[in-house]
Design an enzyme around this catalytic site. Structure first.
Site, PDB file in Angstrom:
ATOM      1  N   ASP A 154      14.833 -13.332  -1.772  1.00 54.49           N
ATOM      2  CA  ASP A 154      15.879 -14.349  -1.766  1.00 54.49           C
ATOM      3  C   ASP A 154      16.954 -13.906  -0.777  1.00 54.49           C
ATOM      4  O   ASP A 154      17.478 -12.784  -0.865  1.00 54.49           O
ATOM      5  CB  ASP A 154      16.486 -14.512  -3.164  1.00 54.49           C
ATOM      6  CG  ASP A 154      17.524 -15.608  -3.211  1.00 54.49           C
ATOM      7  OD1 ASP A 154      17.163 -16.764  -3.455  1.00 54.49           O
ATOM      8  OD2 ASP A 154      18.725 -15.290  -2.995  1.00 54.49           O
ATOM      9  N   ASN A 175      25.201 -20.999   6.432  1.00 53.75           N
ATOM     10  CA  ASN A 175      25.147 -22.444   6.677  1.00 53.75           C
ATOM     11  C   ASN A 175      26.540 -23.047   6.747  1.00 53.75           C
ATOM     12  O   ASN A 175      26.861 -23.836   7.643  1.00 53.75           O
ATOM     13  CB  ASN A 175      24.345 -23.135   5.574  1.00 53.75           C
ATOM     14  CG  ASN A 175      22.936 -23.478   6.004  1.00 53.75           C
ATOM     15  OD1 ASN A 175      22.642 -23.611   7.180  1.00 53.75           O
ATOM     16  ND2 ASN A 175      22.043 -23.612   5.053  1.00 53.75           N
ATOM     17  N   HIS A 196      24.487 -25.600  10.207  1.00 52.17           N
ATOM     18  CA  HIS A 196      23.086 -25.676   9.790  1.00 52.17           C
ATOM     19  C   HIS A 196      22.125 -25.217  10.876  1.00 52.17           C
ATOM     20  O   HIS A 196      21.037 -24.705  10.579  1.00 52.17           O
ATOM     21  CB  HIS A 196      22.740 -27.104   9.348  1.00 52.17           C
ATOM     22  CG  HIS A 196      23.391 -27.488   8.055  1.00 52.17           C
ATOM     23  ND1 HIS A 196      23.021 -26.943   6.853  1.00 52.17           N
ATOM     24  CD2 HIS A 196      24.411 -28.334   7.781  1.00 52.17           C
ATOM     25  CE1 HIS A 196      23.760 -27.457   5.885  1.00 52.17           C
ATOM     26  NE2 HIS A 196      24.618 -28.308   6.424  1.00 52.17           N
ATOM     27  N   ASP A 236      19.278 -22.583  10.180  1.00 49.20           N
ATOM     28  CA  ASP A 236      17.857 -22.770  10.483  1.00 49.20           C
ATOM     29  C   ASP A 236      17.329 -21.629  11.353  1.00 49.20           C
ATOM     30  O   ASP A 236      16.223 -21.125  11.134  1.00 49.20           O
ATOM     31  CB  ASP A 236      17.648 -24.106  11.208  1.00 49.20           C
ATOM     32  CG  ASP A 236      17.792 -25.306  10.289  1.00 49.20           C
ATOM     33  OD1 ASP A 236      17.823 -25.097   9.056  1.00 49.20           O
ATOM     34  OD2 ASP A 236      17.868 -26.438  10.800  1.00 49.20           O
ATOM     35  N   ASP A 289      15.796 -20.732   0.783  1.00 48.70           N
ATOM     36  CA  ASP A 289      15.996 -19.381   1.314  1.00 48.70           C
ATOM     37  C   ASP A 289      15.104 -18.361   0.615  1.00 48.70           C
ATOM     38  O   ASP A 289      15.439 -17.181   0.536  1.00 48.70           O
ATOM     39  CB  ASP A 289      17.469 -18.964   1.190  1.00 48.70           C
ATOM     40  CG  ASP A 289      17.965 -19.003  -0.256  1.00 48.70           C
ATOM     41  OD1 ASP A 289      17.195 -19.436  -1.140  1.00 48.70           O
ATOM     42  OD2 ASP A 289      19.116 -18.595  -0.501  1.00 48.70           O
TER      43      ASP A 289
END
Length: 342
Positions: A212, A220, A225, A229, A255
């Site tokens: 995780d 983010n 974003h 990404d 994630d």
């Protein structure tokens, strides 16, 4: 056209078969109708430089072998098309400059172009003899009919191949995470089931690492974003780079990532391989990341690593167990955030 040939053609077309099987049967019938010693199908290369004999049927008197190639511009078929003369019973004199025809000993020659639906020239359907032969109306009709049937079969084969390629691409897409290019959740679960079956058969453990990405929401929110990404993509690259050849890995979603691999024998105590895998993953995922124009120092992810007895867990149960271990790691670890380096 005789009833016998019509019956043979009908029987041939009623069977589901490959292009090769169809062509070979048509060449046999073409030989019977034209009384030629050799019948063959040619294909012109995409760059129109060469003509290849794809399939042929030969008697002992004349042998035009499959795989034989000649420059298209020098071929007998090209000369015949250019001259509009698709039948000739005196090839040696009419096309005396055609070395291939002379070498093969062709005296009588008959051909017709094989055009595909888009108008392109695939090749030619031919019959040849080393003796002087006449051309009957029936022979000419059969030649044109067979060329049309072959063109239709080629079109069908092309369509089937396109459908297969599209289907393979669709299947690959359905098993691939669009963003990272890694196997997705669906692929992971199918591969895990296979790994567990193998592990039960070999009586070995299965090692699972549930990953995780801490602070992903902060990346983010603070960097945007696009940076988020790019971070996921870079994580995927690092997980893929040093993985073992038997490892299962991929993105579960969001994630969360997963790595699974065969462990040691069931008779050995658990935990022998866990520490090294945990250290390897921590090292791979911790450190500097270049996210477009943003450069960060990432403190690492929460990684839960467990070794499972496949006799006691299935893939779903093992994944839940690894998830629980990961959350205990996350809860107990010192909370650190990423550092923006520029």
């Amino acid at each position: 056209m005789s009833d016998f040939i019509l019956t043979r053609v009908s029987e041939t077309l009623s069977k589901e078969q490959s292009l090769e099987s169809l062509v070979r049967q048509l060449l046999e019938m073409l030989e019977m109708v034209t009384d030629m010693e050799s019948t063959y199908l040619t294909k012109i290369s995409d760059d129109a430089r060469l003509q290849h004999i794809v399939y042929s049927r030969n008697s002992k008197q004349l042998d035009i072998p499959e795989g034989f190639s000649v420059p298209w511009g020098d071929s007998l078929c090209k000369r015949a098309l250019d001259d509009g003369c698709l039948f000739n019973d005196d090839v040696a004199n009419h096309w005396s400059e055609c070395e291939a025809a002379q070498a093969l000993g062709i005296t009588t020659y008959l051909s017709t172009p094989v055009h595909l639906a888009d108008g392109s020239l695939y090749g030619t359907l031919c019959a040849a003899s080393n003796e002087k032969k006449s051309l009957s109306v029936r022979g000419e009709q059969v030649l044109h009919l067979f060329a049309g049937l072959i063109a239709q079969s080629i079109e069908k084969e092309h369509l089937v191949n396109q459908l297969r390629e599209a289907n393979a691409a669709l299947i690959a897409h359905s098993y691939t995470d669009v963003l990272t290019g890694l196997p997705n959740r669906r692929a992971i679960f199918e591969n895990l089931s296979t790994l567990f079956s193998l592990a039960r058969h070999l009586e070995i453990h299965v090692i699972i690492a549930f990953i995780d990405l801490d602070n992903f929401k902060g990346i983010n929110d603070q960097l945007g974003h696009e940076a988020g990404d790019q971070f996921l993509i870079e994580v995927g690259k690092r997980l893929a780079k040093d993985r073992g050849k038997d490892d299962i890995f991929g993105r579960l979603g969001g994630d969360e990532f997963l790595i699974a691999c065969p462990g040691g024998p069931l008779v050995q105590p658990q935990g022998i391989h866990l520490v090294s895998l945990k250290k390897s993953l921590d090292k791979r995922l911790t450190g500097e990341y270049q996210l477009g124009e943003q450069h960060i120092d990432y403190p690492g992810a929460s990684v839960g690593v467990i070794e499972i007895n496949p006799e006691l867990y299935d893939a779903d149960g093992a994944l839940r167990a690894a998830d629980e271990v990961m959350y205990r790691v996350k809860k107990n670890k010192e909370k650190k955030t990423f550092i923006l380096l520029n």
